[in-house]
Structures are given as structure tokens and as C-alpha cells.
Motif scaffolding. Structure first.
Motif, short mmCIF file in Angstrom:
data_model
loop_
_atom_site.label_atom_id
_atom_site.label_comp_id
_atom_site.label_asym_id
_atom_site.label_seq_id
_atom_site.Cartn_x
_atom_site.Cartn_y
_atom_site.Cartn_z
N LYS A 1 0.12 -8.55 11.19
CA LYS A 1 -0.48 -7.76 10.11
C LYS A 1 -0.97 -6.40 10.60
O LYS A 1 -0.90 -5.40 9.89
N ASN A 2 -1.49 -6.37 11.82
CA ASN A 2 -2.05 -5.13 12.37
C ASN A 2 -0.99 -4.19 12.92
O ASN A 2 -1.27 -3.02 13.17
N ALA A 3 0.22 -4.71 13.12
CA ALA A 3 1.27 -3.89 13.72
C ALA A 3 1.80 -2.85 12.75
O ALA A 3 1.84 -3.05 11.53
N HIS A 4 2.21 -1.73 13.28
CA HIS A 4 2.87 -0.68 12.51
C HIS A 4 4.36 -1.04 12.35
O HIS A 4 4.92 -0.96 11.26
N LEU B 1 8.45 5.02 4.13
CA LEU B 1 9.60 4.20 4.52
C LEU B 1 9.14 2.83 5.02
O LEU B 1 9.76 1.81 4.70
N CYS B 2 8.05 2.80 5.78
CA CYS B 2 7.53 1.52 6.27
C CYS B 2 7.17 0.59 5.12
O CYS B 2 7.53 -0.59 5.13
N LEU B 3 6.47 1.12 4.13
CA LEU B 3 6.07 0.30 2.98
C LEU B 3 7.28 -0.14 2.17
O LEU B 3 7.33 -1.27 1.68
N LYS B 4 8.25 0.75 2.02
CA LYS B 4 9.46 0.43 1.27
C LYS B 4 10.24 -0.71 1.94
O LYS B 4 10.63 -1.68 1.28
N LEU B 5 10.46 -0.59 3.25
CA LEU B 5 11.19 -1.63 3.98
C LEU B 5 10.40 -2.94 4.00
O LEU B 5 10.98 -4.02 3.88
N ASN C 1 1.40 -19.24 3.24
CA ASN C 1 0.71 -19.05 4.52
C ASN C 1 1.03 -17.70 5.16
O ASN C 1 0.51 -17.39 6.23
N PHE C 2 1.87 -16.93 4.51
CA PHE C 2 2.27 -15.62 5.03
C PHE C 2 2.08 -14.56 3.93
O PHE C 2 3.04 -14.14 3.28
N VAL C 3 0.84 -14.18 3.75
CA VAL C 3 0.50 -13.22 2.70
C VAL C 3 -0.23 -12.03 3.33
O VAL C 3 -1.18 -12.21 4.10
N ASN C 4 0.22 -10.85 3.00
CA ASN C 4 -0.42 -9.62 3.47
C ASN C 4 -0.78 -8.79 2.25
O ASN C 4 0.07 -8.12 1.67
N ASN C 5 -2.04 -8.86 1.85
CA ASN C 5 -2.49 -8.17 0.64
C ASN C 5 -2.73 -6.68 0.85
O ASN C 5 -2.91 -5.94 -0.12
N THR C 6 -2.73 -6.24 2.11
CA THR C 6 -2.97 -4.82 2.40
C THR C 6 -1.89 -4.30 3.35
O THR C 6 -2.21 -3.94 4.50
N PRO C 7 -0.65 -4.25 2.92
CA PRO C 7 0.43 -3.78 3.81
C PRO C 7 0.31 -2.33 4.23
O PRO C 7 0.94 -1.91 5.20
N GLU D 1 9.02 -14.21 9.87
CA GLU D 1 7.57 -14.22 9.68
C GLU D 1 7.05 -12.79 9.52
O GLU D 1 6.20 -12.52 8.65
N SER D 2 7.55 -11.89 10.34
CA SER D 2 7.14 -10.48 10.24
C SER D 2 7.58 -9.87 8.92
O SER D 2 6.82 -9.12 8.29
N MET D 3 8.78 -10.20 8.48
CA MET D 3 9.27 -9.71 7.20
C MET D 3 8.44 -10.25 6.04
O MET D 3 8.14 -9.53 5.09
N ALA D 4 8.04 -11.52 6.14
CA ALA D 4 7.22 -12.12 5.08
C ALA D 4 5.88 -11.41 4.96
O ALA D 4 5.30 -11.33 3.87
N LEU D 5 5.39 -10.87 6.09
CA LEU D 5 4.11 -10.15 6.09
C LEU D 5 4.30 -8.66 5.85
O LEU D 5 3.42 -7.85 6.13
#
Length: 382
Positions: free
Chosen positions: A277-280, A347-351, A183-189, A297-301
């Protein structure tokens, strides 16, 4: 196995209130059902008496009732009678309750009672360095002393609660909350609303919202395009008596920062996930939690998170590896971490990717439900 949960909140349209405690209980309850466990949830302080079914879970709504004298006592007796009748009829094996307010104080059950440390009033008073009402402490201690075992969402919460109430630490088991990860999937991080900073949580002093206003003032100086979105119920302020904490927080924002702040209040749960999902960057500068569901939840996304550095958070995030940890009072450092993330997409994508891996390894409710089942069995066999 048949398990009963006693709670004042649970996510369901018929229930008048649900927050982090209710969400964590539902995540566990639904997964226990999937594993063949019969689950009954007793939700007290409701508007009416009713029984509903939801995802295999039987929910008993128990209406709030006032008495001329000693409502706190007679209502507990009413709950005790109702719960014991259902326990006998449905052959429930074990009960679980929360520590908050010591609801099971003065109750007697003919089966083992486990208490989970969602966060007692005494625990939060200690973290916030404020005085607790003596009655609240007595109720919580009585309830805890009657339990045969305890579950802590973090070792930190377990240790602090054990010290406050003088509990037997051998009876405390740390089992993290969990998420239904599908239920916590972000296909476009890599797609998000650039420069948007998101806070989710009650607008209350203990969540670090006053510090967050100061932090955002610093951020806006470095990044004039930054935006801050706040989601969550407003609350009265325990220190000043002001009915709206947000009104006090608003006064801290600089004129320029205030133009870039959007307070949405409480919104539907599904919409919250879209905002994540929309947050930076997601920020949680709290002074008092036992774990923090919105953080995982934020980490999962796959969001980069700047979290508090206090105790429990160190069991969620490894600083610099799958998020950042900064004490809420370190305003300049906290702001600089946010600015660093706003300026560094890699860095955002890595973390974010590392954060997702952490949640999969440590906060998968499917795995954690098995740990709960084994612990319940060990309690029953003691």
C-alpha cells in the motif's frame, strides 16, 4: 464433496514454512469450505505429527523422518500409508498434489489424484536454461503420469509442462489462482510513499534480482530520490555457490544506488500488505513463475506494476492498460517504465484502478473456487 491437498507448505503458525504455493492452496481451501466442501490438508516434512483446525480446514502435520537408506522412497511410503488411512476414515473423494519434486511418485491411492502445476523443478530448469538432476526429472514424471488430471494456473505453465513431460493436453485445465478480495482493499490509492519502489520475493537468481540491481542503478540516475525496498528470504546462489544471493546483488548497486536500498528480509505476511500500500511502484522482473501471487496481490491493492513480459505474465497484465510488461534483460526500458510511473501520478492511479478491475474479473477466489469444484466433479464423473 471431500478434498485432500498434499503439500509441503501452508500458512499456519504450526507449519514451519509457507510461500506462494501454500498461500494459493489456503486461499482455495478456505473458500471451498465456505461452499460446503470438506477440506483436509496433508503437510509433510514437518517438525512433529499433529492435527489442527484452521478456518474450517483440517490440517494434518506429518513429521519428517530419515531412514538409513533410500529416505526418498521409504518416506513416501510412510506418507502413502498415513494419507490412505485418513482418506478411508474421512471418506475423502479426491486428492490434489503439487508437481514440485514429484512427491506422489511411488505412491498409490484408491481415489483420483489431480496434480496442480505450481511449478516443477523441470519447468523452472527449462525457464532458467539450466540442467536438471535426472533423478528429479524421473520423480516428477512418475508422479505426473500417475495423475488422472492436471490444473495449470496459467495456460503458459500448462503448455510448457505438457511439452516437458509429454502429457495429454486434453487432461489439463487452466484455472487461475485467486485472492480473497475483501482482504485486499486500498481505500486511499492516491496516498503512498513517493518514489518508493517495492520488490517482494525470494532473493534468488531466477527472480531477476541481479537485473533489478542494474535497473535501479539506471533509475537513481534519473530520479535521485528513488528508494528500493526488497522483501523476502535470502537464498544461496545456484551458479556461484555463494550462501547469500543478496551479498552478490549488493555488489552490483552503484555507490549512490546502494544508499537508497533497504533489504528487510522476510517479514510477517500482514506487514507485507502495508508495504504494498505504501509503495509508489511494485516491480517483479522474474525469469521463472507459473503465475506470481505477489503480482496479483499488488494489482488488487491498486498498485502500478512493472512485471516481466515472459509467457505467464501476459495472462495477468495487458501491457500499458493495467500495468507494464518488460523483459528483465531490457534494463534501460525497464528502468524507463519505472521512472515514467514515478513522474506521472495520473498514470499510476489509472493503471492501479485498471489492475484492480482485472483482478476482480480474473482472480477472484470466490469465482475461481466454483470453477475448481466443477472441475473436480468432472474428474470424479469421468
Amino acid at each position: 464433496m471431500k478434498i485432500g491437498f498434499i503439500t509441503s507448505e501452508y500458512p499456519h503458525p504450526s507449519v514451519k514454512h509457507a510461500a506462494g504455493i501454500g498461500t494459493s492452496i489456503k486461499n482455495l481451501a478456505v473458500n471451498l469450505v465456505k461452499k460446503g466442501v470438506k477440506v483436509t490438508v496433508f503437510v509433510y516434512h514437518q517438525n512433529e505429527n499433529n492435527i489442527v483446525e484452521d478456518e474450517g480446514v483440517t490440517i494434518h502435520l506429518i513429521a519428517k523422518k530419515n531412514y538409513k537408506f533410500f529416505t526418498w522412497y521409504y518416506y513416501r511410503l510412510r506418507l502413502q500409508k498415513y494419507i490412505n488411512e485418513v482418506v478411508k476414515k474421512d471418506k475423502i473423494n479426491i486428492l490434489e498434489a503439487a508437481d514440485w519434486t514429484g512427491i506422489t511418485a511411488f505412491m498409490r491411492f484408491n481415489l483420483p489424484l489431480v496434480i496442480r502445476f505450481h511449478g516443477s523443478d523441470a519447468y523452472f530448469c527449462k525457464l532458467e536454461n539450466r540442467r536438471q538432476k535426472f533423478k528429479n526429472f524421473v520423480f516428477e514424471k512418475l508422479a505426473l503420469k500417475k495423475a488422472v488430471a492436471y490444473i495449470a494456473p496459467t495456460s503458459y505453465a500448462g503448455f510448457e509442462t505438457q511439452r516437458i513431460f509429454g502429457l495429454d493436453k486434453k487432461k489439463i485445465k487452466t484455472i487461475h489462482y485467486g485472492l480473497q478480495l475483501e482482504n485486499f482493499v486500498n481505500n486511499t490509492p492516491n496516498e503512498y510513499d513517493r518514489n518508493t519502489i517495492l520488490y517482494i520475493g525470494t532473493i534468488i537468481r531466477k527472480k531477476g534480482v541481479f537485473e533489478l540491481a542494474e535497473i535501479f542503478n539506471r533509475v537513481i540516475r534519473s530520479n535521485p530520490d528513488a528508494k528500493l525496498i526488497l522483501i523476502g528470504n535470502d537464498s544461496s546462489d545456484i551458479k556461484t555457490g555463494e550462501p547469500s544471493t543478496y551479498k552478490l546483488v549488493e555488489q552490483i548497486f552503484s555507490d549512490e544506488a546502494h544508499k537508497h536500498v533497504n533489504y528487510l528480509g522476510k517479514i510477517p505476511y500482514l506487514e507485507v500488505q502495508e508495504h504494498i500500500k505504501n509503495a509508489h511502484v511494485c516491480v517483479f522482473p522474474s525469469f521463472a513463475e507459473t503465475l506470481g501471487m505477489v503480482t496479483i496481490e499488488s494489482m488488487a491493492l491498486q498498485k502500478p506494476v512493472v512485471n516481466t513480459s515472459i509467457g505467464w505474465a501476459q495472462e495477468i497484465i495487458d501491457d500499458g492498460k493495467d500495468g507494464f510488461l518488460v523483459h528483465p534483460t531490457e534494463i534501460e526500458l525497464y528502468a524507463s517504465r519505472i521512472v515514467e510511473l514515478l513522474n506521472d501520478d495520473v498514470l499510476c492511479l489509472k493503471l492501479g484502478k485498471a489492475a484492480r478491475n482485472k483482478v476482480e474479473n480474473r482472480f477472484d477466489i470466490n469465482k475461481n473456487a466454483d470453477i475448481n469444484i466443477e472441475y473436480y466433479k468432472s474428474v470424479l464423473n469421468t
